[in-house]
Design a protein around this motif. Structure first.
Motif, PDB file in Angstrom:
ATOM      1  N   VAL A 256       1.515 -12.571  13.737  1.00 28.31           N
ATOM      2  CA  VAL A 256       0.168 -13.047  14.072  1.00 28.31           C
ATOM      3  C   VAL A 256       0.034 -14.527  13.725  1.00 28.31           C
ATOM      4  O   VAL A 256      -0.436 -15.331  14.544  1.00 28.31           O
ATOM      5  N   ILE A 257       0.452 -14.909  12.544  1.00 32.03           N
ATOM      6  CA  ILE A 257       0.342 -16.304  12.107  1.00 32.03           C
ATOM      7  C   ILE A 257       1.227 -17.207  12.960  1.00 32.03           C
ATOM      8  O   ILE A 257       0.839 -18.321  13.308  1.00 32.03           O
ATOM      9  N   THR A 258       2.416 -16.722  13.319  1.00 32.41           N
ATOM     10  CA  THR A 258       3.314 -17.508  14.163  1.00 32.41           C
ATOM     11  C   THR A 258       2.680 -17.791  15.519  1.00 32.41           C
ATOM     12  O   THR A 258       2.682 -18.935  15.992  1.00 32.41           O
ATOM     13  N   VAL A 259       2.114 -16.771  16.153  1.00 30.59           N
ATOM     14  CA  VAL A 259       1.501 -16.944  17.472  1.00 30.59           C
ATOM     15  C   VAL A 259       0.267 -17.835  17.386  1.00 30.59           C
ATOM     16  O   VAL A 259       0.074 -18.723  18.224  1.00 30.59           O
ATOM     17  N   ILE A 260      -0.560 -17.655  16.363  1.00 28.81           N
ATOM     18  CA  ILE A 260      -1.753 -18.496  16.207  1.00 28.81           C
ATOM     19  C   ILE A 260      -1.357 -19.952  15.977  1.00 28.81           C
ATOM     20  O   ILE A 260      -1.939 -20.864  16.570  1.00 28.81           O
ATOM     21  N   SER A 261      -0.372 -20.176  15.141  1.00 26.69           N
ATOM     22  CA  SER A 261       0.081 -21.546  14.876  1.00 26.69           C
ATOM     23  C   SER A 261       0.624 -22.209  16.134  1.00 26.69           C
ATOM     24  O   SER A 261       0.309 -23.360  16.430  1.00 26.69           O
ATOM     25  N   ALA A 262       1.435 -21.484  16.878  1.00 25.98           N
ATOM     26  CA  ALA A 262       1.974 -22.034  18.129  1.00 25.98           C
ATOM     27  C   ALA A 262       0.860 -22.285  19.130  1.00 25.98           C
ATOM     28  O   ALA A 262       0.872 -23.293  19.844  1.00 25.98           O
ATOM     29  N   ALA A 263      -0.132 -21.392  19.190  1.00 27.47           N
ATOM     30  CA  ALA A 263      -1.250 -21.564  20.116  1.00 27.47           C
ATOM     31  C   ALA A 263      -2.069 -22.802  19.770  1.00 27.47           C
ATOM     32  O   ALA A 263      -2.522 -23.523  20.667  1.00 27.47           O
ATOM     33  N   ILE A 264      -2.255 -23.073  18.490  1.00 30.83           N
ATOM     34  CA  ILE A 264      -2.985 -24.273  18.077  1.00 30.83           C
ATOM     35  C   ILE A 264      -2.225 -25.523  18.497  1.00 30.83           C
ATOM     36  O   ILE A 264      -2.799 -26.456  19.065  1.00 30.83           O
ATOM     37  N   LEU A 265      -0.938 -25.539  18.242  1.00 31.38           N
ATOM     38  CA  LEU A 265      -0.120 -26.696  18.609  1.00 31.38           C
ATOM     39  C   LEU A 265      -0.089 -26.904  20.121  1.00 31.38           C
ATOM     40  O   LEU A 265      -0.344 -28.000  20.623  1.00 31.38           O
ATOM     41  N   ILE A 266       0.199 -25.865  20.855  1.00 28.27           N
ATOM     42  CA  ILE A 266       0.287 -25.979  22.307  1.00 28.27           C
ATOM     43  C   ILE A 266      -1.085 -26.230  22.912  1.00 28.27           C
ATOM     44  O   ILE A 266      -1.221 -26.990  23.875  1.00 28.27           O
ATOM     45  N   GLY A 267      -2.117 -25.631  22.347  1.00 24.61           N
ATOM     46  CA  GLY A 267      -3.476 -25.863  22.834  1.00 24.61           C
ATOM     47  C   GLY A 267      -3.893 -27.313  22.693  1.00 24.61           C
ATOM     48  O   GLY A 267      -4.519 -27.886  23.596  1.00 24.61           O
ATOM     49  N   ALA A 268      -3.546 -27.941  21.579  1.00 22.57           N
ATOM     50  CA  ALA A 268      -3.858 -29.356  21.397  1.00 22.57           C
ATOM     51  C   ALA A 268      -3.169 -30.200  22.465  1.00 22.57           C
ATOM     52  O   ALA A 268      -3.765 -31.138  23.020  1.00 22.57           O
ATOM     53  N   GLU A 269      -1.946 -29.858  22.783  1.00 23.40           N
ATOM     54  CA  GLU A 269      -1.210 -30.600  23.808  1.00 23.40           C
ATOM     55  C   GLU A 269      -1.789 -30.351  25.197  1.00 23.40           C
ATOM     56  O   GLU A 269      -1.980 -31.285  25.974  1.00 23.40           O
ATOM     57  N   VAL A 270      -2.087 -29.097  25.512  1.00 26.86           N
ATOM     58  CA  VAL A 270      -2.605 -28.752  26.838  1.00 26.86           C
ATOM     59  C   VAL A 270      -3.964 -29.404  27.075  1.00 26.86           C
ATOM     60  O   VAL A 270      -4.197 -30.033  28.120  1.00 26.86           O
ATOM     61  N   PHE A 271      -4.874 -29.284  26.119  1.00 28.83           N
ATOM     62  CA  PHE A 271      -6.218 -29.829  26.325  1.00 28.83           C
ATOM     63  C   PHE A 271      -6.229 -31.346  26.195  1.00 28.83           C
ATOM     64  O   PHE A 271      -7.006 -32.019  26.875  1.00 28.83           O
ATOM     65  N   GLY A 272      -5.356 -31.895  25.371  1.00 26.91           N
ATOM     66  CA  GLY A 272      -5.212 -33.349  25.325  1.00 26.91           C
ATOM     67  C   GLY A 272      -4.725 -33.889  26.656  1.00 26.91           C
ATOM     68  O   GLY A 272      -5.230 -34.892  27.169  1.00 26.91           O
ATOM     69  N   ALA A 273      -3.753 -33.205  27.242  1.00 29.26           N
ATOM     70  CA  ALA A 273      -3.242 -33.610  28.557  1.00 29.26           C
ATOM     71  C   ALA A 273      -4.307 -33.435  29.632  1.00 29.26           C
ATOM     72  O   ALA A 273      -4.404 -34.250  30.562  1.00 29.26           O
ATOM     73  N   ALA A 274      -5.128 -32.405  29.524  1.00 27.38           N
ATOM     74  CA  ALA A 274      -6.191 -32.181  30.511  1.00 27.38           C
ATOM     75  C   ALA A 274      -7.191 -33.336  30.492  1.00 27.38           C
ATOM     76  O   ALA A 274      -7.551 -33.876  31.549  1.00 27.38           O
ATOM     77  N   PHE A 275      -7.632 -33.719  29.312  1.00 25.28           N
ATOM     78  CA  PHE A 275      -8.613 -34.815  29.229  1.00 25.28           C
ATOM     79  C   PHE A 275      -7.988 -36.152  29.591  1.00 25.28           C
ATOM     80  O   PHE A 275      -8.620 -36.978  30.263  1.00 25.28           O
TER      81      PHE A 275
ATOM     82  N   HIS B 183       2.513 -12.505  22.566  1.00 24.42           N
ATOM     83  CA  HIS B 183       2.216 -11.190  22.004  1.00 24.42           C
ATOM     84  C   HIS B 183       3.272 -10.173  22.421  1.00 24.42           C
ATOM     85  O   HIS B 183       3.630  -9.276  21.658  1.00 24.42           O
ATOM     86  N   ARG B 184       3.791 -10.307  23.628  1.00 21.99           N
ATOM     87  CA  ARG B 184       4.843  -9.407  24.097  1.00 21.99           C
ATOM     88  C   ARG B 184       6.135  -9.613  23.303  1.00 21.99           C
ATOM     89  O   ARG B 184       6.832  -8.663  22.975  1.00 21.99           O
ATOM     90  N   ILE B 185       6.436 -10.868  22.969  1.00 16.15           N
ATOM     91  CA  ILE B 185       7.669 -11.182  22.250  1.00 16.15           C
ATOM     92  C   ILE B 185       7.519 -10.929  20.752  1.00 16.15           C
ATOM     93  O   ILE B 185       8.431 -10.430  20.105  1.00 16.15           O
ATOM     94  N   GLU B 186       6.365 -11.301  20.205  1.00 17.88           N
ATOM     95  CA  GLU B 186       6.078 -11.120  18.776  1.00 17.88           C
ATOM     96  C   GLU B 186       4.939 -10.114  18.640  1.00 17.88           C
ATOM     97  O   GLU B 186       3.767 -10.491  18.551  1.00 17.88           O
ATOM     98  N   PRO B 187       5.219  -8.821  18.640  1.00 14.61           N
ATOM     99  CA  PRO B 187       4.135  -7.813  18.584  1.00 14.61           C
ATOM    100  C   PRO B 187       3.322  -7.936  17.292  1.00 14.61           C
ATOM    101  O   PRO B 187       3.851  -8.220  16.228  1.00 14.61           O
ATOM    102  N   PHE B 188       2.006  -7.757  17.439  1.00 14.28           N
ATOM    103  CA  PHE B 188       1.104  -7.901  16.293  1.00 14.28           C
ATOM    104  C   PHE B 188       1.059  -6.650  15.419  1.00 14.28           C
ATOM    105  O   PHE B 188       0.590  -6.712  14.293  1.00 14.28           O
ATOM    106  N   THR B 189       1.516  -5.528  15.946  1.00 12.31           N
ATOM    107  CA  THR B 189       1.527  -4.290  15.149  1.00 12.31           C
ATOM    108  C   THR B 189       2.904  -3.650  15.204  1.00 12.31           C
ATOM    109  O   THR B 189       3.675  -3.889  16.126  1.00 12.31           O
ATOM    110  N   ALA B 190       3.170  -2.830  14.196  1.00 14.89           N
ATOM    111  CA  ALA B 190       4.432  -2.095  14.130  1.00 14.89           C
ATOM    112  C   ALA B 190       4.150  -0.723  13.515  1.00 14.89           C
ATOM    113  O   ALA B 190       3.181  -0.550  12.776  1.00 14.89           O
ATOM    114  N   ARG B 191       4.982   0.207  13.822  1.00  9.18           N
ATOM    115  CA  ARG B 191       4.839   1.542  13.234  1.00  9.18           C
ATOM    116  C   ARG B 191       5.233   1.491  11.765  1.00  9.18           C
ATOM    117  O   ARG B 191       6.172   0.824  11.388  1.00  9.18           O
ATOM    118  N   SER B 192       4.489   2.223  10.981  1.00  9.81           N
ATOM    119  CA  SER B 192       4.764   2.252   9.527  1.00  9.81           C
ATOM    120  C   SER B 192       5.939   3.120   9.216  1.00  9.81           C
ATOM    121  O   SER B 192       6.276   4.045   9.849  1.00  9.81           O
TER     122      SER B 192
END
Length: 85
Positions: free
Chosen positions: A17-36, A76-85
């Motif tokens: 979860v933290i890995t995906v959120i961190s990557a999304a923040i980084l990539i989001g900054a680049e995507v929206f910076g490029a958009a503006f 999310h498909r590559i890094e699943p957020f849940t796993a069986r206990s």
């Protein structure tokens, strides 16, 4: 015995979860910076004025949202957020 559709026996994998959120923040900054930056550059190049730039801002931000949604779905498909206990 729990039904197969329930979330019983599943745990959150916080590292993924933290890995995906961190990557999304980084990539989001680049995507929206490029958009503006792109909307500003095109509006200036074609002399569209402030209104034209705002319209391009809106269009490019919508494209950015679509890109980010697709990224998070794939991550999310590559890094699943849940796993069986």
């Amino acid at each position: 015995m729990a039904a197969s559709g329930t979330s019983t026996g599943r745990r959150i994998v916080w590292l993924n979860v933290i890995t995906v959120i961190s990557a999304a923040i980084l990539i989001g900054a680049e995507v929206f910076g490029a958009a503006f930056a792109g909307s500003w550059a095109l509006a200036t190049l074609f002399d569209l004025g402030s209104t034209g730039q705002r319209i391009l801002d809106g269009l490019f931000v919508l494209v950015g949202i679509a890109v980010m949604a697709q990224f998070i779905r794939n991550a999310h498909r590559i890094e699943p957020f849940t796993a069986r206990s």
